[in-house]
Design an enzyme around this catalytic site. Sequence first.
Site, PDB file in Angstrom:
ATOM      1  N   HIS A 107     -75.678  25.216  -8.193  1.00  0.00           N
ATOM      2  CA  HIS A 107     -76.530  25.199  -7.004  1.00  0.00           C
ATOM      3  C   HIS A 107     -77.968  24.903  -7.375  1.00  0.00           C
ATOM      4  O   HIS A 107     -78.409  25.161  -8.492  1.00  0.00           O
ATOM      5  CB  HIS A 107     -76.436  26.512  -6.225  1.00  0.00           C
ATOM      6  CG  HIS A 107     -76.864  27.732  -6.981  1.00  0.00           C
ATOM      7  ND1 HIS A 107     -76.094  28.310  -7.978  1.00  0.00           N
ATOM      8  CD2 HIS A 107     -77.968  28.501  -6.873  1.00  0.00           C
ATOM      9  CE1 HIS A 107     -76.714  29.380  -8.450  1.00  0.00           C
ATOM     10  NE2 HIS A 107     -77.863  29.515  -7.805  1.00  0.00           N
ATOM     11  N   HIS A 109     -82.028  25.392  -5.939  1.00  0.00           N
ATOM     12  CA  HIS A 109     -82.939  26.126  -5.072  1.00  0.00           C
ATOM     13  C   HIS A 109     -84.048  25.179  -4.622  1.00  0.00           C
ATOM     14  O   HIS A 109     -84.620  24.461  -5.444  1.00  0.00           O
ATOM     15  CB  HIS A 109     -83.608  27.274  -5.836  1.00  0.00           C
ATOM     16  CG  HIS A 109     -82.664  28.313  -6.321  1.00  0.00           C
ATOM     17  ND1 HIS A 109     -82.508  29.519  -5.689  1.00  0.00           N
ATOM     18  CD2 HIS A 109     -81.830  28.339  -7.389  1.00  0.00           C
ATOM     19  CE1 HIS A 109     -81.627  30.246  -6.339  1.00  0.00           C
ATOM     20  NE2 HIS A 109     -81.186  29.546  -7.384  1.00  0.00           N
TER      21      HIS A 109
END
Length: 145
Positions: A107, A109
Amino acid sequence: MSLDGTYDHDNIFAKILRGEMGCARVFEDDHVFAFMDVFPQSKGHTLVIPKHSSARNLLEEEPDRLSHLILGVQRVAKAVRAALNPDGIVVTQFNGAPAGQTIYHLHFHIIPRWNGVELGRHASGGMADMDELKALAAQIAAKIS
């Protein structure tokens, strides 16, 4: 956890992708899913994850998936900028616990920054109000192009 290991299909992001856990959804296409971080470091902190991957980190991801993922990250970052008008945007990605990774599903951010506003610590602040996150998600989603 180290850089090596087995993907846990019951991690929180996998559960979000399967619809087993709720989230404040920002954007979704065939390749990526973006949603608000429930432990935000700043207002508008958004996460972007690959939808069809079992990569725990950047080092494990297939190159063809990475190209779609980074394009999704850019698209969402532009929407964060348009929606919230920050002075800057941090785009970050952690690989392994010593680097700060806490969820072992690849992932990114997207963290808006404003001059003079302190940044919260990664995953250490309190949980945000879900209604506020959903309102921010809608604001950002409205700027996706």
